[in-house]
Design a protein around this motif. Structure first.
Motif, PDB file in Angstrom:
ATOM      1  N   ARG A 178      -1.429  10.835   1.490  1.00 29.32           N
ATOM      2  CA  ARG A 178      -0.075  11.237   1.051  1.00 29.32           C
ATOM      3  C   ARG A 178       0.372  12.448   2.006  1.00 29.32           C
ATOM      4  O   ARG A 178       1.757  12.562   2.442  1.00 29.32           O
ATOM      5  CB  ARG A 178      -0.119  11.868  -0.265  1.00 29.32           C
ATOM      6  N   ASN A 179      -0.429  13.432   2.556  1.00 28.73           N
ATOM      7  CA  ASN A 179      -0.026  14.473   3.335  1.00 28.73           C
ATOM      8  C   ASN A 179       0.139  14.339   4.825  1.00 28.73           C
ATOM      9  O   ASN A 179       0.176  15.150   5.781  1.00 28.73           O
ATOM     10  CB  ASN A 179      -1.068  15.600   3.026  1.00 28.73           C
ATOM     11  N   LYS A 180      -0.256  12.883   5.271  1.00 31.37           N
ATOM     12  CA  LYS A 180      -0.658  12.655   6.491  1.00 31.37           C
ATOM     13  C   LYS A 180       0.193  11.362   7.139  1.00 31.37           C
ATOM     14  O   LYS A 180       0.066  11.359   8.507  1.00 31.37           O
ATOM     15  CB  LYS A 180      -2.098  12.050   7.007  1.00 31.37           C
ATOM     16  N   VAL A 181       1.138  10.859   6.309  1.00 33.59           N
ATOM     17  CA  VAL A 181       1.720   9.841   6.708  1.00 33.59           C
ATOM     18  C   VAL A 181       2.897  10.366   7.523  1.00 33.59           C
ATOM     19  O   VAL A 181       3.690  11.206   7.420  1.00 33.59           O
ATOM     20  CB  VAL A 181       2.562   9.053   5.279  1.00 33.59           C
ATOM     21  N   GLU A 182       3.032   9.440   8.909  1.00 29.62           N
ATOM     22  CA  GLU A 182       4.106   9.532   9.955  1.00 29.62           C
ATOM     23  C   GLU A 182       5.123   8.515   9.444  1.00 29.62           C
ATOM     24  O   GLU A 182       4.667   7.256   9.453  1.00 29.62           O
ATOM     25  CB  GLU A 182       3.669   9.527  10.933  1.00 29.62           C
ATOM     26  N   HIS A 183       6.407   8.770   9.544  1.00 32.39           N
ATOM     27  CA  HIS A 183       7.511   7.766   9.006  1.00 32.39           C
ATOM     28  C   HIS A 183       7.245   6.496   9.685  1.00 32.39           C
ATOM     29  O   HIS A 183       7.378   5.210   9.246  1.00 32.39           O
ATOM     30  CB  HIS A 183       8.633   8.413   8.929  1.00 32.39           C
TER      31      HIS A 183
END
Length: 369
Positions: A105-110
């Motif tokens: 959740r804290n690492k997703v790149e759009h």
């Protein structure tokens, strides 16, 4: 309507779970939103469990013992801490699966959301199924979401070309993003990665043969209900990643099927008590809904995992999986007693005729001349 506090929390949890699945299944859905909503769904679910069990799920200052406050309200445990309290074993598969998505959740790149969605598809499926199981286990089947969720149609999973697109998309993930999953999985037991509660991978196999009124578009097959040979076939197919492009249906008349008497004999050979066609076997198929009673309008309405109707002989035949199911349900004296509500009739022990006093052989056991 006035609900208990835990029920309000649970309803909010369900709302987020449904929103998450909608985001996943929608062709224009947002992967980040799926992660956010499932995070909240799990968070509220565990809060509802703690609240109902009267477990205080708020942070306290270790020095003063007083609540840690945010805007004058006690600060509730975050999801990571809730998971540790609910699943104390750090190797618990359900906990590991949820913790992975907390990290993602804290690492997703759009720009890489679509690719990451493809790579983590089986794990996301497990996340939702674990959520459903946890909810039903604690609050009962009345809260199940099964009647509100549907199997999505995805062309990529149905054709060989679509499967190649999935593989190509997975390769496009940047190293930094791939490392989130790789580093997480490097720290856990390798066996956990093959557990369906961590990564729920499925195979689509077209259903062939005569359709009955009991058929659904999608049938769930539990590996535990399959024979050893069937399990081996399914597992090997899973490892190979086989894509079925054409199915040829060949009729085989009741191959490997068993008559009621054969079922009774096979069961009785593996238990310490008597097991007969009547009343035990008859009562079991009736209570477990394996087949309809005689004389019904639709005799084909069977659970095909365990029983099929032979139209030529106007009779029912049973599968080896049914024998396993019977043994699982009543295979011990305690299980028999619980299922039938009576004591089993133990097998008679044959008394050997009295023999002359034996001559003892003083050699060690297992040794022969």
């Amino acid at each position: 309507m006035a609900y208990a506090r835990w029920k309000h929390i649970l309803i909010e949890s369900q709302r987020h779970a449904l929103k998450a699945v909608d985001e996943w299944n929608c062709s224009s859905g947002n992967y980040s939103d799926f992660l956010t909503h499932m995070h909240k769904a799990w968070h509220y679910l565990l809060h509802a469990e703690f609240h109902k069990a009267k477990i205080d799920y708020h942070y306290r200052d270790p020095k003063t013992g007083q609540y840690v406050l945010i805007d004058d309200e006690p600060k509730a445990w975050d999801l990571e801490w809730c998971l540790k309290k609910r699943y104390p074993d750090s190797g618990d598969i359900v906990r590991l699966n949820a913790e992975l998505f907390v990290a993602l959740r804290n690492k997703v790149e759009h720009r890489y959301e679509h690719n990451l969605k493809i790579v983590t598809g089986g794990k996301a499926q497990a996340l939702v199924m674990n959520y459903e199981q946890e909810m039903v286990d604690h609050f009962g089947p009345v809260f199940s979401l099964a009647d509100r969720l549907r199997f999505p149609i995805a062309l990529q999973t149905l054709t060989a070309d679509g499967r190649k697109q999935l593989q190509d998309a997975a390769k496009k993930l940047p190293k930094k993003t791939r490392d989130v999953v790789a580093k997480f999985e490097a720290a856990i037991d390798p066996a956990a990665k093959d557990d369906l509660r961590y990564d729920y991978r499925v195979r689509l196999v077209p259903i062939v043969g005569k359709k009955t009124d009991a058929d659904l578009a999608v049938n769930f097959v539990n590996l535990d209900d399959l024979t050893d040979e069937e399990q081996k076939t399914m597992v090997e197919a899973g490892r190979l990643g086989t894509v079925i492009t054409k199915v040829k249906h060949v009729e085989v008349a009741d191959k490997d099927k068993l008559l009621p008497k054969q079922v009774a004999c096979q069961v009785e050979a593996q238990v310490p008590f008597e097991f007969h066609i009547h009343p035990e076997h008859t009562e079991m198929w009736r209570r477990l809904g394996v087949r309809p009673a005689k004389g019904v309008a639709n005799p084909y309405d069977t659970d095909a995992r365990y029983c099929i109707y032979n139209d030529a002989f106007k009779s029912y035949a049973y599968t080896p999986a049914w024998v396993k199911k019977v043994l699982k349900e009543i295979g011990t004296v305690d299980k028999y007693r619980a299922f039938f509500g009576k004591e089993p009739r133990m097998k008679k022990v044959t008394t050997l005729p009295k023999q002359a006093d034996p001559v003892f052989d003083e050699r060690p056991m297992g040794k022969t001349a």
